[in-house]
Design a protein around this motif. Structure first.
Motif, PDB file in Angstrom:
ATOM      1  N   ILE A 253       1.167  -1.186  -0.204  1.00 36.73           N
ATOM      2  CA  ILE A 253       0.290   0.119   0.284  1.00 36.73           C
ATOM      3  C   ILE A 253       0.709   1.244  -0.145  1.00 36.73           C
ATOM      4  O   ILE A 253       0.270   2.354  -0.873  1.00 36.73           O
TER       5      ILE A 253
ATOM      6  N   LEU B  33     -13.352   0.944 -12.482  1.00 38.28           N
ATOM      7  CA  LEU B  33     -12.826  -0.057 -12.772  1.00 38.28           C
ATOM      8  C   LEU B  33     -11.657  -0.535 -11.719  1.00 38.28           C
ATOM      9  O   LEU B  33     -11.172  -1.613 -11.997  1.00 38.28           O
TER      10      LEU B  33
ATOM     11  N   SER C 159     -17.463  -0.439  -3.710  1.00 38.30           N
ATOM     12  CA  SER C 159     -16.203   0.614  -3.867  1.00 38.30           C
ATOM     13  C   SER C 159     -16.903   1.851  -5.089  1.00 38.30           C
ATOM     14  O   SER C 159     -17.174   1.559  -5.690  1.00 38.30           O
TER      15      SER C 159
ATOM     16  N   CYS D   3     -22.661  -0.947   2.928  1.00 41.85           N
ATOM     17  CA  CYS D   3     -21.211  -0.027   3.598  1.00 41.85           C
ATOM     18  C   CYS D   3     -20.792   0.261   2.254  1.00 41.85           C
ATOM     19  O   CYS D   3     -20.505  -0.243   1.284  1.00 41.85           O
TER      20      CYS D   3
HETATM   21 CO1  B1M Z   1      -6.981   5.626 -11.367  1.00 39.71          CO
HETATM   22  N1  B1M Z   1      -6.987   7.218 -10.717  1.00 39.71           N
HETATM   23  N2  B1M Z   1      -7.776   6.434 -12.960  1.00 39.71           N
HETATM   24  N3  B1M Z   1      -5.873   3.850 -12.432  1.00 39.71           N
HETATM   25  N4  B1M Z   1      -5.883   5.641  -9.597  1.00 39.71           N
HETATM   26  C1  B1M Z   1      -7.294   7.063  -8.836  1.00 39.71           C
HETATM   27  C2  B1M Z   1      -8.165   7.045  -8.331  1.00 39.71           C
HETATM   28  C3  B1M Z   1      -7.184   8.462  -9.141  1.00 39.71           C
HETATM   29  C4  B1M Z   1      -6.882   9.909  -6.856  1.00 39.71           C
HETATM   30  C5  B1M Z   1      -5.158   9.063  -9.297  1.00 39.71           C
HETATM   31  C6  B1M Z   1      -4.864  10.119  -8.993  1.00 39.71           C
HETATM   32  O1  B1M Z   1      -5.828  11.673  -9.563  1.00 39.71           O
HETATM   33  N5  B1M Z   1      -4.300  10.516  -7.643  1.00 39.71           N
HETATM   34  C7  B1M Z   1      -7.455   9.819  -9.695  1.00 39.71           C
HETATM   35  C8  B1M Z   1      -9.541   9.627  -9.373  1.00 39.71           C
HETATM   36  C9  B1M Z   1      -9.550  11.223  -9.387  1.00 39.71           C
HETATM   37  C10 B1M Z   1     -10.890  11.882  -8.994  1.00 39.71           C
HETATM   38  O2  B1M Z   1     -11.470  10.674  -9.365  1.00 39.71           O
HETATM   39  N6  B1M Z   1     -10.977  12.890  -8.562  1.00 39.71           N
HETATM   40  C11 B1M Z   1      -8.018   8.338 -11.259  1.00 39.71           C
HETATM   41  C12 B1M Z   1      -8.230   8.976 -12.357  1.00 39.71           C
HETATM   42  C13 B1M Z   1      -8.067  10.030 -13.037  1.00 39.71           C
HETATM   43  C14 B1M Z   1      -8.386   7.266 -13.571  1.00 39.71           C
HETATM   44  C15 B1M Z   1      -8.507   7.712 -14.515  1.00 39.71           C
HETATM   45  C16 B1M Z   1     -10.216   8.773 -14.778  1.00 39.71           C
HETATM   46  C17 B1M Z   1      -6.711   8.325 -15.281  1.00 39.71           C
HETATM   47  C18 B1M Z   1      -7.716   8.032 -17.005  1.00 39.71           C
HETATM   48  O3  B1M Z   1      -7.970   7.191 -17.701  1.00 39.71           O
HETATM   49  N7  B1M Z   1      -7.236   9.546 -17.351  1.00 39.71           N
HETATM   50  C19 B1M Z   1      -8.834   6.118 -14.902  1.00 39.71           C
HETATM   51  C20 B1M Z   1     -10.167   5.999 -14.858  1.00 39.71           C
HETATM   52  C21 B1M Z   1     -11.064   4.113 -15.174  1.00 39.71           C
HETATM   53  C22 B1M Z   1     -12.155   4.155 -14.729  1.00 39.71           C
HETATM   54  O4  B1M Z   1     -12.742   3.326 -13.339  1.00 39.71           O
HETATM   55  N8  B1M Z   1     -13.648   3.793 -15.288  1.00 39.71           N
HETATM   56  C23 B1M Z   1      -8.053   5.477 -14.120  1.00 39.71           C
HETATM   57  C24 B1M Z   1      -7.334   3.811 -14.261  1.00 39.71           C
HETATM   58  C25 B1M Z   1      -6.782   3.440 -13.577  1.00 39.71           C
HETATM   59  C26 B1M Z   1      -5.437   2.369 -13.550  1.00 39.71           C
HETATM   60  C27 B1M Z   1      -6.615   1.006 -14.535  1.00 39.71           C
HETATM   61  C28 B1M Z   1      -4.642   2.987 -14.461  1.00 39.71           C
HETATM   62  C29 B1M Z   1      -5.739   2.252 -12.064  1.00 39.71           C
HETATM   63  C30 B1M Z   1      -6.704   0.645 -11.702  1.00 39.71           C
HETATM   64  C31 B1M Z   1      -5.858  -0.413 -11.775  1.00 39.71           C
HETATM   65  C32 B1M Z   1      -7.342  -1.496 -10.879  1.00 39.71           C
HETATM   66  O5  B1M Z   1      -7.844  -0.737  -9.504  1.00 39.71           O
HETATM   67  N9  B1M Z   1      -7.248  -2.764 -11.550  1.00 39.71           N
HETATM   68  C33 B1M Z   1      -5.625   2.853 -11.391  1.00 39.71           C
HETATM   69  C34 B1M Z   1      -5.133   2.811 -10.068  1.00 39.71           C
HETATM   70  C35 B1M Z   1      -4.151   2.129  -9.424  1.00 39.71           C
HETATM   71  C36 B1M Z   1      -4.883   4.199  -9.177  1.00 39.71           C
HETATM   72  C37 B1M Z   1      -4.780   4.910  -8.077  1.00 39.71           C
HETATM   73  C38 B1M Z   1      -2.832   4.918  -8.387  1.00 39.71           C
HETATM   74  C39 B1M Z   1      -4.060   3.893  -6.837  1.00 39.71           C
HETATM   75  C40 B1M Z   1      -5.297   3.096  -6.599  1.00 39.71           C
HETATM   76  C41 B1M Z   1      -5.550   1.721  -5.138  1.00 39.71           C
HETATM   77  O6  B1M Z   1      -5.489   0.074  -5.908  1.00 39.71           O
HETATM   78  N10 B1M Z   1      -4.930   2.085  -4.250  1.00 39.71           N
HETATM   79  C42 B1M Z   1      -5.474   6.148  -7.469  1.00 39.71           C
HETATM   80  C43 B1M Z   1      -4.435   7.070  -6.900  1.00 39.71           C
HETATM   81  C44 B1M Z   1      -4.818   6.695  -4.679  1.00 39.71           C
HETATM   82  O7  B1M Z   1      -6.206   6.115  -5.075  1.00 39.71           O
HETATM   83  N11 B1M Z   1      -4.020   7.308  -4.168  1.00 39.71           N
HETATM   84  C45 B1M Z   1      -6.112   6.710  -8.424  1.00 39.71           C
HETATM   85  C46 B1M Z   1      -4.450   1.409  -3.359  1.00 39.71           C
HETATM   86  C47 B1M Z   1      -5.644   0.674  -2.140  1.00 39.71           C
HETATM   87  C48 B1M Z   1      -5.398  -0.781  -1.879  1.00 39.71           C
HETATM   88  O8  B1M Z   1      -6.379   1.978  -2.321  1.00 39.71           O
HETATM   89  O9  B1M Z   1      -8.123   1.807  -3.537  1.00 39.71           O
HETATM   90  O10 B1M Z   1      -8.414   3.675  -1.549  1.00 39.71           O
HETATM   91  P1  B1M Z   1      -8.116   2.370  -1.663  1.00 39.71           P
HETATM   92  O11 B1M Z   1      -9.094   1.413  -1.361  1.00 39.71           O
HETATM   93  C49 B1M Z   1      -8.493   1.080  -0.008  1.00 39.71           C
HETATM   94  C50 B1M Z   1      -9.890   1.953   1.387  1.00 39.71           C
HETATM   95  O12 B1M Z   1     -10.295   3.769   0.432  1.00 39.71           O
HETATM   96  C51 B1M Z   1     -11.064   1.084   1.416  1.00 39.71           C
HETATM   97  O13 B1M Z   1     -10.556   0.177   1.383  1.00 39.71           O
HETATM   98  C52 B1M Z   1      -9.238  -0.319   0.801  1.00 39.71           C
HETATM   99  C53 B1M Z   1      -8.129  -1.284   1.512  1.00 39.71           C
HETATM  100  O14 B1M Z   1      -7.599  -0.309   3.278  1.00 39.71           O
HETATM  101  N12 B1M Z   1     -12.346   0.395   0.089  1.00 39.71           N
HETATM  102  C54 B1M Z   1     -13.372   0.031   1.102  1.00 39.71           C
HETATM  103  C55 B1M Z   1     -11.954   0.529  -0.946  1.00 39.71           C
HETATM  104  N13 B1M Z   1     -13.383   0.241  -1.552  1.00 39.71           N
HETATM  105  C56 B1M Z   1     -14.165   0.017   0.327  1.00 39.71           C
HETATM  106  C57 B1M Z   1     -15.303  -0.760  -0.352  1.00 39.71           C
HETATM  107  C58 B1M Z   1     -16.112  -0.796   0.948  1.00 39.71           C
HETATM  108  C59 B1M Z   1     -14.755  -0.599   2.086  1.00 39.71           C
HETATM  109  C60 B1M Z   1     -13.963  -0.098   2.081  1.00 39.71           C
HETATM  110  O15 B1M Z   1     -17.543  -1.578   1.253  1.00 39.71           O
HETATM  111  C61 B1M Z   1     -17.654  -1.821   2.256  1.00 39.71           C
END
Ligand code: B1M
Length: 239
Positions: free
Chosen positions: A64, A124, A170, A198
């Motif tokens: 992470i 996604l 999520s 949730c």
């Molecule tokens: Co995207 N992305 N992404 N991305 N991506 C973010 C989310 C972003 C914040 C990056 C940034 O700009 N800093 C940004 C969103 C900005 C916004 O909306 N304000 C972003 C963007 C813009 C995009 C695209 C639009 C980019 C583009 O195409 N120009 C595009 C959208 C695609 C789509 O979804 N339609 C896109 C694409 C992608 C990839 C495909 C390249 C890839 C996803 C791969 C995959 O998941 N298979 C990706 C990734 C990896 C990220 C970042 C870098 C990492 C996300 C991640 O996996 N974090 C992300 C930046 C960031 O978050 N810092 C970003 C690690 C994970 C363990 O944390 O998901 O937060 P997280 O989950 C945590 C908690 O949130 C919670 O528990 C988890 C574990 O502790 N949690 C839950 C999550 N879900 C839960 C559900 C629950 C409870 C808790 O239910 C009860």
């Protein structure tokens, strides 16, 4: 790009020295994840587990932590989608090592209710959702993971099919989080207001959960499990 640092050299003696040699170099691991070196990250994860490091520690300090640097650089246009995808693939490879450990339930008599988990329509991102699924499975819940980009209809269908009591959603995008409300309204109009909903994901908050009428919000996977447990305990008390 993460700064390249020299590997830590243990200069302590006795037990400390033993521990120092067993500790994974998380700086290296974060860098390998950042560079998307899946086989190397997976091997380091396996080595850390073999050396007795807890899966939770490897997950938070090795994976992470690396992924959050990827996120920062993505945000500031130092990384682009293909590189982020490659880093995500490395994280997923390492998670295949951790999954059986995080999901291993101690006792079958601890089995809890069924939860439908999914990422909402248009979105996604699935790494965080997958982590929640693994940890909830480990806590004894039956998880039905319907995947990413899921419609309200798909959530409803899964609840009916699996007789679930909780829905976990999520969303990682500010543009997709409003769809959570669409799912909640669809569940309510389908007479499913008894289902506990949730939500989680980086842009989501408790305030947003209150606004859209979700039953609970969790900021990370272990809080999600605590939330699920509190609802499951309520079901047990009321039955
Ligand atoms: Co995207 N992305 N992404 N991305 N991506 C973010 C989310 C972003 C914040 C990056 C940034 O700009 N800093 C940004 C969103 C900005 C916004 O909306 N304000 C972003 C963007 C813009 C995009 C695209 C639009 C980019 C583009 O195409 N120009 C595009 C959208 C695609 C789509 O979804 N339609 C896109 C694409 C992608 C990839 C495909 C390249 C890839 C996803 C791969 C995959 O998941 N298979 C990706 C990734 C990896 C990220 C970042 C870098 C990492 C996300 C991640 O996996 N974090 C992300 C930046 C960031 O978050 N810092 C970003 C690690 C994970 C363990 O944390 O998901 O937060 P997280 O989950 C945590 C908690 O949130 C919670 O528990 C988890 C574990 O502790 N949690 C839950 C999550 N879900 C839960 C559900 C629950 C409870 C808790 O239910 C009860």
């Amino acid at each position: 790009m993460l700064p390249r640092r020299r590997a830590r050299v243990g200069r302590t003696g006795g037990a400390e020295k033993k521990r120092a040699t067993r500790m994974p170099d998380y700086t290296v691991m974060n860098q390998l994840l950042y560079e998307g070196k899946a086989p190397e990250v997976q091997a380091m994860t396996q080595q850390a587990i073999d050396d007795g490091i807890t899966p939770q520690e490897v997950l938070s300090r090795g994976l992470i932590a690396g992924m959050s640097v990827v996120g920062e650089d993505f945000k500031h246009n130092r990384l682009y989608v293909p590189e982020v995808l490659i880093a995500a693939r490395a994280m997923k490879a390492a998670m295949t090592v951790l999954k059986p450990l995080l999901s291993a339930s101690s006792d079958d008599s601890d089995r809890r209710c069924t939860i439908i988990m999914g990422t909402v329509k248009g979105d996604l991102h699935d790494i965080g959702k997958n982590l929640v699924c693994m940890m909830a499975e480990g806590a004894g819940f039956t998880i039905v993971d319907i995947g990413v980009d899921q419609s309200a209809h798909a959530f409803i269908q899964a609840v009916n099919e699996h007789n679930a009591k909780i829905v976990g959603m999520s969303a990682l995008l500010t543009t997709t989080m409003p769809y959570m409300q669409t799912v909640i309204e669809a569940l309510e109009s389908d007479e499913m207001s008894h289902i506990k909903i949730c939500i989680g994901g980086a842009p989501v908050s408790q305030m947003f959960a209150d606004e859209i009428g979700a039953d609970g919000y969790a900021g990370d996977a272990s809080s999600a499990v605590d939330l699920f447990k509190s609802f499951d305990d309520q079901f047990a008390m009321s039955s």
